[in-house]
Scaffold this motif. Sequence first.
Motif, short mmCIF file in Angstrom:
data_model
loop_
_atom_site.label_atom_id
_atom_site.label_comp_id
_atom_site.label_asym_id
_atom_site.label_seq_id
_atom_site.Cartn_x
_atom_site.Cartn_y
_atom_site.Cartn_z
N LEU A 75 0.83 -1.19 0.00
CA LEU A 75 0.00 0.00 0.00
C LEU A 75 0.87 1.25 0.00
N THR A 76 0.32 2.33 -0.54
CA THR A 76 1.00 3.61 -0.42
C THR A 76 0.82 4.11 1.00
N PRO A 77 1.64 5.07 1.45
CA PRO A 77 1.48 5.59 2.81
C PRO A 77 0.08 6.12 3.10
N ILE A 78 -0.51 6.83 2.15
CA ILE A 78 -1.84 7.38 2.41
C ILE A 78 -2.90 6.27 2.47
N GLU A 79 -2.70 5.19 1.69
CA GLU A 79 -3.62 4.05 1.78
C GLU A 79 -3.48 3.37 3.15
N ALA A 80 -2.25 3.29 3.65
CA ALA A 80 -2.03 2.67 4.96
C ALA A 80 -2.72 3.48 6.06
N VAL A 81 -2.65 4.80 5.97
CA VAL A 81 -3.31 5.64 6.97
C VAL A 81 -4.82 5.49 6.87
N ALA A 82 -5.34 5.41 5.64
CA ALA A 82 -6.79 5.21 5.47
C ALA A 82 -7.23 3.89 6.10
N MET A 83 -6.42 2.84 5.92
CA MET A 83 -6.74 1.56 6.54
C MET A 83 -6.67 1.66 8.06
N ALA A 84 -5.66 2.35 8.58
CA ALA A 84 -5.53 2.50 10.02
C ALA A 84 -6.72 3.25 10.61
N LEU A 85 -7.18 4.28 9.90
CA LEU A 85 -8.32 5.05 10.38
C LEU A 85 -9.58 4.18 10.39
N LEU A 103 -3.60 -4.35 11.73
CA LEU A 103 -2.82 -3.13 11.52
C LEU A 103 -1.33 -3.39 11.74
N ARG A 104 -1.00 -4.19 12.74
CA ARG A 104 0.42 -4.52 12.96
C ARG A 104 1.00 -5.28 11.77
N LYS A 105 0.21 -6.20 11.19
CA LYS A 105 0.69 -6.94 10.01
C LYS A 105 0.86 -6.00 8.82
N LEU A 106 -0.08 -5.07 8.69
CA LEU A 106 -0.01 -4.11 7.59
C LEU A 106 1.27 -3.29 7.67
N LEU A 107 1.58 -2.78 8.86
CA LEU A 107 2.79 -1.97 9.01
C LEU A 107 4.05 -2.80 8.83
N ALA A 108 3.97 -4.09 9.20
CA ALA A 108 5.16 -4.95 9.10
C ALA A 108 5.57 -5.20 7.65
N VAL A 109 4.60 -5.23 6.72
CA VAL A 109 4.94 -5.53 5.33
C VAL A 109 5.22 -4.29 4.51
N GLU A 117 6.77 7.27 6.26
CA GLU A 117 5.90 8.31 5.72
C GLU A 117 4.47 8.15 6.23
N ALA A 118 3.99 6.89 6.35
CA ALA A 118 2.64 6.65 6.88
C ALA A 118 2.53 7.14 8.32
N ARG A 119 3.58 6.91 9.11
CA ARG A 119 3.54 7.38 10.50
C ARG A 119 3.56 8.90 10.57
N ARG A 120 4.34 9.54 9.68
CA ARG A 120 4.36 11.01 9.67
C ARG A 120 2.99 11.56 9.30
N LEU A 121 2.33 10.91 8.32
CA LEU A 121 1.01 11.34 7.91
C LEU A 121 0.00 11.10 9.03
N ALA A 122 0.11 9.96 9.72
CA ALA A 122 -0.82 9.64 10.79
C ALA A 122 -0.72 10.64 11.93
N ASP A 123 0.49 11.21 12.14
CA ASP A 123 0.66 12.21 13.20
C ASP A 123 -0.15 13.47 12.94
N ARG A 124 -0.60 13.65 11.69
CA ARG A 124 -1.36 14.85 11.35
C ARG A 124 -2.87 14.61 11.43
N VAL A 125 -3.25 13.39 11.76
CA VAL A 125 -4.67 13.05 11.85
C VAL A 125 -5.07 13.06 13.32
#
Length: 230
Positions: A75-85, A103-109, A117-125
């Motif tokens: 997934l792209t970083p923004i897709e990962a954040v959308a899934m996390a949300l 979510l842990r499996k998603l971040l692991a792969v 980048e996904a974590r940086r984007l998540a910090d803005r949500v």
Amino acid sequence: MNRTDRLYALVEELRAVSPRPRSARWLATRFEVSTRTVERDIGALQAAGVPIWAEPGRTGGYALDRAHTLPPVNLTPIEAVAMALALHRLGGGPFAGAAGSALRKLLAVLPPPAAAEARRLADRVHLIGGGPATPVPAAVADAVSARRVLRLTYADRAGADSVREVEPLGYLGNRTHWYLLAWCRLRDGLRCFRTDRIVSVRALAEPVTRELRPGDLDIPHDRVRALTLA
């Protein structure tokens, strides 16, 4: 589209049409790059072990062996954040534990740069409040999955307790509460048990054999949506 995203997209494009090939010219048009760039990208993927081969001839091109590759997980970083949300909204629900492990499996792969980048984007949500306010006891969630009869101690609106043996059939949820849909043997009918009123619960060995039918819910159809995995 940067090169990392393009490499992921190339693999998924070839996977989608496998075992048919895509020509370098077709891929170049699709991703708005030169055929030389496509050839370099394919070479990089092959060097990384992705099972792509070239088929010669007028109708040839690049093909992917989908039997020897994992399903799409890049997934792209923004897709990962959308899934996390989306998974966060399951907090307190019957699938909260599974959502956390997913979510842990998603971040692991995710590749390290994409995960960072996904974590940086998540910090803005930022979120106000959580999902449904009422939790679902783990024993209830497990029994629905395992199709086991439950013995509940349940408090009514006035706070009076009663002991029920119920056959769990599913869930009903809104923004405020989760309800256990179950066949109540005490009332000999389908009942909704608000999960925050379940005082105690114990799973029995007896299996559930009933099935919930759409017509069993005495709720207008336009107010109820079934979860679909599309």
